[in-house]
Design an enzyme around this catalytic site. Sequence first.
Site, PDB file in Angstrom:
ATOM      1  N   ASP A 110       0.852  -1.183   0.000  1.00 58.80           N
ATOM      2  CA  ASP A 110       0.000   0.000   0.000  1.00 58.80           C
ATOM      3  C   ASP A 110       0.891   1.237   0.000  1.00 58.80           C
ATOM      4  OD1 ASP A 110      -2.431   1.302   0.014  1.00 58.80           O
ATOM      5  OD2 ASP A 110      -2.574   1.336   2.194  1.00 58.80           O
ATOM      6  N   TYR A 112       1.173   5.675  -0.597  1.00 55.77           N
ATOM      7  CA  TYR A 112       0.741   6.848   0.185  1.00 55.77           C
ATOM      8  C   TYR A 112       1.010   8.049  -0.706  1.00 55.77           C
ATOM      9  CZ  TYR A 112       0.762   9.579   4.667  1.00 55.77           C
ATOM     10  OH  TYR A 112       0.512  10.425   5.707  1.00 55.77           O
ATOM     11  N   HIS A 117      -3.776  13.934   0.508  1.00 56.42           N
ATOM     12  CA  HIS A 117      -4.042  13.017   1.624  1.00 56.42           C
ATOM     13  C   HIS A 117      -2.900  13.045   2.636  1.00 56.42           C
ATOM     14  CE1 HIS A 117      -5.231   9.387   3.788  1.00 56.42           C
ATOM     15  NE2 HIS A 117      -4.036   8.885   3.559  1.00 56.42           N
ATOM     16  N   ARG A 126       0.573  14.869  13.098  1.00 56.56           N
ATOM     17  CA  ARG A 126       1.842  15.473  13.526  1.00 56.56           C
ATOM     18  C   ARG A 126       1.734  16.987  13.403  1.00 56.56           C
ATOM     19  NH1 ARG A 126       2.730  11.118  10.414  1.00 56.56           N
ATOM     20  NH2 ARG A 126       2.771  12.405   8.535  1.00 56.56           N
ATOM     21  N   GLU A 182     -10.382   3.839   3.058  1.00 61.02           N
ATOM     22  CA  GLU A 182      -9.417   4.536   2.219  1.00 61.02           C
ATOM     23  C   GLU A 182      -9.766   4.176   0.779  1.00 61.02           C
ATOM     24  OE1 GLU A 182      -5.297   4.065   3.604  1.00 61.02           O
ATOM     25  OE2 GLU A 182      -5.779   5.685   4.999  1.00 61.02           O
ATOM     26  N   GLU A 184      -8.987   3.793  -2.809  1.00 65.25           N
ATOM     27  CA  GLU A 184      -7.710   3.627  -3.505  1.00 65.25           C
ATOM     28  C   GLU A 184      -7.904   2.931  -4.848  1.00 65.25           C
ATOM     29  OE1 GLU A 184      -4.487   2.144  -1.207  1.00 65.25           O
ATOM     30  OE2 GLU A 184      -5.310   2.842   0.711  1.00 65.25           O
ATOM     31  N   ASP A 216      -9.233   0.190   1.488  1.00 65.85           N
ATOM     32  CA  ASP A 216      -8.323  -0.250   2.547  1.00 65.85           C
ATOM     33  C   ASP A 216      -8.900   0.202   3.891  1.00 65.85           C
ATOM     34  OD1 ASP A 216      -5.942  -1.439   3.480  1.00 65.85           O
ATOM     35  OD2 ASP A 216      -5.013   0.522   3.672  1.00 65.85           O
ATOM     36  N   ARG A 220      -8.712   3.927  12.748  1.00 72.44           N
ATOM     37  CA  ARG A 220      -7.773   5.017  13.031  1.00 72.44           C
ATOM     38  C   ARG A 220      -7.295   5.031  14.468  1.00 72.44           C
ATOM     39  NH1 ARG A 220      -6.147   6.037   8.006  1.00 72.44           N
ATOM     40  NH2 ARG A 220      -7.900   6.550   6.651  1.00 72.44           N
ATOM     41  N   GLN A 223      -4.683   2.372  14.740  1.00 72.62           N
ATOM     42  CA  GLN A 223      -3.520   2.778  13.951  1.00 72.62           C
ATOM     43  C   GLN A 223      -2.685   3.834  14.665  1.00 72.62           C
ATOM     44  OE1 GLN A 223      -4.679   4.332  10.111  1.00 72.62           O
ATOM     45  NE2 GLN A 223      -2.588   4.867   9.517  1.00 72.62           N
ATOM     46  N   TYR A 227       1.286   2.740  15.459  1.00 76.71           N
ATOM     47  CA  TYR A 227       2.064   2.861  14.221  1.00 76.71           C
ATOM     48  C   TYR A 227       3.476   3.428  14.380  1.00 76.71           C
ATOM     49  CZ  TYR A 227       1.935   7.889  13.140  1.00 76.71           C
ATOM     50  OH  TYR A 227       2.145   9.236  13.132  1.00 76.71           O
ATOM     51  N   LYS A 236      -5.016  -1.863   9.994  1.00 77.12           N
ATOM     52  CA  LYS A 236      -5.301  -2.091   8.578  1.00 77.12           C
ATOM     53  C   LYS A 236      -5.569  -3.559   8.253  1.00 77.12           C
ATOM     54  CE  LYS A 236      -3.854   2.051   6.962  1.00 77.12           C
ATOM     55  NZ  LYS A 236      -4.567   2.881   5.981  1.00 77.12           N
ATOM     56  N   THR A 240      -9.110  -5.767   3.657  1.00 72.97           N
ATOM     57  CA  THR A 240      -8.935  -4.868   2.520  1.00 72.97           C
ATOM     58  C   THR A 240      -9.847  -5.404   1.424  1.00 72.97           C
ATOM     59  OG1 THR A 240      -6.625  -4.502   3.125  1.00 72.97           O
ATOM     60  CG2 THR A 240      -7.282  -3.891   0.887  1.00 72.97           C
ATOM     61  N   THR A 328      -4.700   6.310  -0.281  1.00 71.89           N
ATOM     62  CA  THR A 328      -5.941   7.070  -0.372  1.00 71.89           C
ATOM     63  C   THR A 328      -5.842   8.144  -1.438  1.00 71.89           C
ATOM     64  OG1 THR A 328      -6.193   6.744   1.988  1.00 71.89           O
ATOM     65  CG2 THR A 328      -7.616   8.394   0.961  1.00 71.89           C
ATOM     66  N   GLU A 342     -10.408  12.475   6.807  1.00 71.53           N
ATOM     67  CA  GLU A 342     -10.230  13.767   6.138  1.00 71.53           C
ATOM     68  C   GLU A 342     -11.573  14.492   6.001  1.00 71.53           C
ATOM     69  OE1 GLU A 342      -7.069  13.479   2.757  1.00 71.53           O
ATOM     70  OE2 GLU A 342      -7.903  11.478   3.059  1.00 71.53           O
TER      71      GLU A 342
END
Lengths: 395, 395
Positions: A110, A112, A117, A126, A182, A184, A216, A220, A223, A227, A236, A240, A328, A342
């Site tokens: 997967d 990114y 996104h 962050r 997600e 995708e 996917d 959250r 995660q 993570y 995750k 999927t 995503t 989002e």
Amino acid sequence: MSWLDLPAGTGFGLTNLPYGVFSTSGTARRTGVAVGDSVLDLAAATGDPVHATGSLNGFMAQGPGAWAALRQRLLEWLTDPAHRDAVEPHLVPRSEVTMHLPVEVADYVDFYSSQHHAENLGRMFRPDSPPLTPNWKHLPIGYHGRSGTVAVSGTPVVRPWGQRKPVDGDPVLGASQRLDIEAEVGFLVGVGSPLGTPVPLADFEQHVFGVCLVNDWSARDLQSWEYVPLGPFLGKSFLTSVAPWVVPLAALEHARVPPPVRDPQPLPYLRDDDHPWGLDIELQVRLNGELLSRPPFREMYWTPAQQLAHMTVNGASLRTGDLFASGTVSGRGRDERGSFIELSWGGTEPIGLQDGTTRTFLEDGDVVTLTASAPGPDGTVIAFGEVTGRIEPAR
Amino acid sequence: MSWLDLPAGTGFGLTNLPYGVFSTSGTARRTGVAVGDSVLDLAAATGDPVHATGSLNGFMAQGPGAWAALRQRLLEWLTDPAHRDAVEPHLVPRSEVTMHLPVEVADYVDFYSSQHHAENLGRMFRPDSPPLTPNWKHLPIGYHGRSGTVAVSGTPVVRPWGQRKPVDGDPVLGASQRLDIEAEVGFLVGVGSPLGTPVPLADFEQHVFGVCLVNDWSARDLQSWEYVPLGPFLGKSFLTSVAPWVVPLAALEHARVPPPVRDPQPLPYLRDDDHPWGLDIELQVRLNGELLSRPPFREMYWTPAQQLAHMTVNGASLRTGDLFASGTVSGRGRDERGSFIELSWGGTEPIGLQDGTTRTFLEDGDVVTLTASAPGPDGTVIAFGEVTGRIEPAR
């Protein structure tokens, strides 16, 4: 023109011809091609045992020559009335078939690769750092997912359990409270490559067979607790979902568009001026039938050809059945975002629905459906098979 | 006592009986059992086609009852002289066999369960933060690796290319300059589990077939540039080597030891007071024949039973052939470290070798060999098949 009566404006016309694996009541899984509202039973129509294996892997492994030859043959069969009597008995109404996972997935990667996104998630996860990590514009960031839990569209989405960490206090085990999607686009490898030999970007079409939508599913809360430092895992790996129909790369020739300008220029092995694989695919995200967003794949910063080159630059081999997904797909606008985290900005801006309710993350009973389309030649539309799933309560 | 002439002190005695897949010149791959300096050809000796498939997967899928029954039968064959005439013709000298990848690997998960290792890497990679991330003592951190590049011991280790980031300046593409090992212990799933159903810790023996050594080759320069925020990818995916011999879980009953005390207590699904699966396995890391370290598996903070329970707590299914590895095994002492990045402290403390040279990371031509042993019943030793690899220059 086909002798077959194709619905006006169908996305499954002669310029598409996606492959899938189907069965009807009491019959074995076999390969089919979607055309209009029908499925052409390839096992019966061709008599070739590679289409009777219950997965596309055998055919995918045969390579671009075989893919092109069959596509040409299908076009002749469906346009020349001389073939009608031979072909028509092998058409099955799509309403009568059950679709299955089209491939035995080897490795699942997967990426990114949507800048919008990545920036959105960076701002949320962050907030004290720049939204993109320093590596983001130098390489397509990716990670391996769990191939054993890739399942076909329609597979129930059982709300996962797992550890989450309240802001104050110790972690707790419980059902995820931030279940997300997600949206995708996935790419399926047909032809493998030997260990120790990178696949150059220009060889993309020699290896990649086709394209399918991917959801996917993501928890959250699991995660965000797990993570750091080794990446997503249980947030995750519970499921999927992939669409049952794999659109051949050849059907997307007309949808190719220049990718976004990259600044800074990537390293030479990622430069794609001569092999641009931007794709003008528009996704649609629906919740319980209501259209929530239209993520634009054409805005993806990194193309699938760059992803393939990067994934193998260290000598990692490819296998038939490898699936790599875009990450995503999100555009700049709020109505172009491909995930609920989002759309609801981390749960702080609930999404108002037409039925008067609101959502931040998914609730039990919710049904999420992804669809997509791309331009085909002569004003035709290339539709992607939908990928859908209904949220079931945690067990 | 065996009628077979077993070498004194062999680690491949009747208390071990590990499984592997072998061939001899011009013959097909089939299952064998290592005993002393011989391999018992199970395909020929049993006549069971499950042992002639070229992988252990079929037998592993049969479950604990079948595993125990065959182990009992092997013991009878090799101890009762009445069976000698029937069995002896199926013994092949180990020096004459070629060993192959013992399993078709489904999903590969790599954990990070040595507190000493995690603290060492935390100190090096994140010097401004506490050495352990806040989640580390609450869950066994893990991530998915690339199953398609899991290969058998002896596979050449081609130095990978990739992006690395000089301290000052833009990233460059080139051969890894910080090629490393990770000395690990891997666990192979025999019996799968359905999607949506966690596997409780107490069911470990119902699913896990056996244990093998793993060397998770790592390119530290690629890894440190790519791994934020989604974890290791190309820094690991070029090759993971596994030993050809899979030690049955039953052979390790005598090696079980209490795991370290956990503080804080983990959540209930990870509590293992009633099912402790600490294992007294001592690894040995050799560079070009010279013993560099002896990583103690018994000190691993999280056991494989906890890892299995965690990996499935979200409902992720298991498949026959799933491989999950412990993460680098490191003890407290410098001579107990399971990676060069620890042994050379990030390259700042070169390792002096007996030939007068030094090493920080691996050089072309270097040969790394992992071995291990565990206590068996009655003073016997359970040896693990070695996993070895020679570094070849980048291509």
